[in-house]
Motif scaffolding. Structure first.
Motif, PDB file in Angstrom:
ATOM      1  N   LEU A   1       0.841  -1.196   0.000  1.00  0.00           N
ATOM      2  CA  LEU A   1       0.000   0.000   0.000  1.00  0.00           C
ATOM      3  C   LEU A   1       0.878   1.247   0.000  1.00  0.00           C
ATOM      4  O   LEU A   1       1.812   1.362   0.785  1.00  0.00           O
ATOM      5  CB  LEU A   1      -0.886  -0.005   1.247  1.00  0.00           C
ATOM      6  N   ILE A   2       0.577   2.172  -0.900  1.00  0.00           N
ATOM      7  CA  ILE A   2       1.315   3.438  -0.939  1.00  0.00           C
ATOM      8  C   ILE A   2       0.836   4.299   0.228  1.00  0.00           C
ATOM      9  O   ILE A   2      -0.290   4.766   0.247  1.00  0.00           O
ATOM     10  CB  ILE A   2       1.096   4.176  -2.274  1.00  0.00           C
TER      11      ILE A   2
ATOM     12  N   ASP B   1       4.051   0.782   2.345  1.00  0.00           N
ATOM     13  CA  ASP B   1       3.880   0.160   3.667  1.00  0.00           C
ATOM     14  C   ASP B   1       4.960  -0.890   3.941  1.00  0.00           C
ATOM     15  O   ASP B   1       5.209  -1.781   3.135  1.00  0.00           O
ATOM     16  CB  ASP B   1       2.495  -0.493   3.733  1.00  0.00           C
ATOM     17  N   THR B   2       5.592  -0.778   5.126  1.00  0.00           N
ATOM     18  CA  THR B   2       6.709  -1.668   5.475  1.00  0.00           C
ATOM     19  C   THR B   2       6.462  -2.458   6.758  1.00  0.00           C
ATOM     20  O   THR B   2       7.387  -3.046   7.302  1.00  0.00           O
ATOM     21  CB  THR B   2       8.005  -0.842   5.645  1.00  0.00           C
TER      22      THR B   2
ATOM     23  N   MET C   1      -2.887   0.348  -3.944  1.00  0.00           N
ATOM     24  CA  MET C   1      -1.962  -0.783  -3.911  1.00  0.00           C
ATOM     25  C   MET C   1      -1.053  -0.699  -5.130  1.00  0.00           C
ATOM     26  O   MET C   1      -1.492  -0.330  -6.220  1.00  0.00           O
ATOM     27  CB  MET C   1      -2.723  -2.108  -3.926  1.00  0.00           C
ATOM     28  N   THR C   2       0.189  -1.022  -4.922  1.00  0.00           N
ATOM     29  CA  THR C   2       1.138  -1.053  -6.029  1.00  0.00           C
ATOM     30  C   THR C   2       1.917  -2.351  -5.968  1.00  0.00           C
ATOM     31  O   THR C   2       1.806  -3.116  -5.010  1.00  0.00           O
ATOM     32  CB  THR C   2       2.085   0.161  -5.999  1.00  0.00           C
ATOM     33  N   SER C   3       2.703  -2.608  -6.979  1.00  0.00           N
ATOM     34  CA  SER C   3       3.519  -3.819  -7.018  1.00  0.00           C
ATOM     35  C   SER C   3       4.840  -3.497  -7.704  1.00  0.00           C
ATOM     36  O   SER C   3       4.963  -2.486  -8.404  1.00  0.00           O
ATOM     37  CB  SER C   3       2.794  -4.946  -7.757  1.00  0.00           C
TER      38      SER C   3
ATOM     39  N   ALA D   1       4.222   1.421 -12.692  1.00  0.00           N
ATOM     40  CA  ALA D   1       4.605   2.826 -12.884  1.00  0.00           C
ATOM     41  C   ALA D   1       3.991   3.720 -11.806  1.00  0.00           C
ATOM     42  O   ALA D   1       2.810   3.587 -11.462  1.00  0.00           O
ATOM     43  CB  ALA D   1       4.160   3.302 -14.259  1.00  0.00           C
ATOM     44  N   LEU D   2       4.818   4.639 -11.283  1.00  0.00           N
ATOM     45  CA  LEU D   2       4.349   5.621 -10.300  1.00  0.00           C
ATOM     46  C   LEU D   2       4.195   7.005 -10.937  1.00  0.00           C
ATOM     47  O   LEU D   2       3.206   7.684 -10.729  1.00  0.00           O
ATOM     48  CB  LEU D   2       5.329   5.692  -9.125  1.00  0.00           C
ATOM     49  N   TYR D   3       5.219   7.404 -11.708  1.00  0.00           N
ATOM     50  CA  TYR D   3       5.151   8.703 -12.382  1.00  0.00           C
ATOM     51  C   TYR D   3       6.161   8.749 -13.521  1.00  0.00           C
ATOM     52  O   TYR D   3       7.058   7.907 -13.618  1.00  0.00           O
ATOM     53  CB  TYR D   3       5.401   9.860 -11.405  1.00  0.00           C
TER      54      TYR D   3
END
Length: 296
Positions: free
Chosen positions: A44-45, A66-67, A195-197, A201-203
């Protein structure tokens, strides 16, 4: 009559000069090297502090993924490491009793040797004392081997745990979203709480401090240009006026191609041309996709 004729000729000459001033050698559009920045971790960003058009610096922290699970996993591995270290035997302490037995056996051997000299003890008793020393030495060697094997095995376990902790540290580091390039945000692909993986791509970012005009020259002009040549670039400013920039040719294609449809008229599109890239220092007014004209 003669005076009027002179005035007309002069006017035509000035008009011709004015038209030549706006005749350009090439036309093209501005572009820049665009880099898509992707996530290096999954989750999760939690934070992503960027907006389109924002100017970023290399090394600038933008947010994190998230860590929590990674941190918990690291604590578990560190606890396993501590348990392994606590099981590591102290070879000196483990063999201390046998070392004392060996000292006692050697004293006994010396005592019996003195008695033999005084005919107060037999040679067999002296041999038995020597055999006892050999037995103790073998026990110490066997214990050293056993304890050494145990230390080696625990060391291998510790190295495996250490490697896992290093992997977790690497993942924790990659969970931090750090910008790697100087430039402006062109497009933002992700938002906080999404949610990302890994690899998503973010930007998209591009360095617009210098921008490239991709223009097209004819075969006749091809032999007249060279890498590093300075040219003048014109862009629309106000009605019927242009803003001038100094450009430097940084690349020339060695293959001819048909003129792009967006550049010339229908008749001119049938001509074969060569692409060139012209580097222009941007004062903030030049944009990707903007048209530019070139005078060689």
């Amino acid at each position: 009559m003669k005076t009027k004729l002179i005035i007309v000729i002069a006017a035509l000459f000035l008009l011709s000069c004015g038209n030549n001033e706006n005749e350009f050698d090439a036309t093209g559009t501005f572009e820049a090297v665009e880099t898509i920045v992707s996530a290096q971790a999954s989750g999760l960003i939690k934070e992503l502090s960027i907006e389109e058009g924002q100017v970023l610096k290399a090394g600038q922290k933008l947010g994190y993924i998230d860590t929590v699970q990674l941190s918990l996993k690291k604590k578990q591995l560190e606890a396993q490491m501590s348990a392994i270290i606590s099981r590591k035997p102290n070879i000196a302490a483990e063999t201390a009793a046998l070392q004392e037995d060996l000292k006692h056996a050697r004293r006994e051997q010396n005592r019996i040797a003195n008695l033999v000299k005084a005919d107060a003890a037999t040679r067999k008793q002296l041999d038995d004392a020597g055999s006892q020393i050999d037995i103790i030495k073998k026990k110490i060697a066997a214990q050293h081997t056993s304890l050494g094997n145990s230390v080696s095995s625990l060391g291998e376990e510790a190295e495996a745990i250490k490697a896992q902790i290093e992997q977790i540290n690497d993942q924790l580091e990659k969970s931090q979203i750090i910008n790697e390039l100087d430039g402006s945000v062109i497009t933002k692909f992700a938002e906080e709480s999404e949610m990302t993986s890994t690899g998503k791509a973010l930007y998209k970012i591009a360095d617009l401090s210098t921008i490239t005009l991709r223009a097209y020259i004819t075969g006749n002009q091809f032999s007249k240009v060279k890498i590093g040549q300075k040219v003048t670039v014109f862009v629309d400013s106000e009605a019927d006026s242009y803003k001038k920039y100094e450009g430097i040719i940084e690349w020339i294609s060695d293959k001819a191609e048909f003129t792009p449809k967006t550049i010339q008229t229908k008749e001119e599109r049938a001509n074969l041309v060569y692409a060139v890239k012209i580097k222009v220092k941007n004062d903030g007014l030049l944009k990707i996709g903007m048209y530019g004209e070139v005078k060689l």
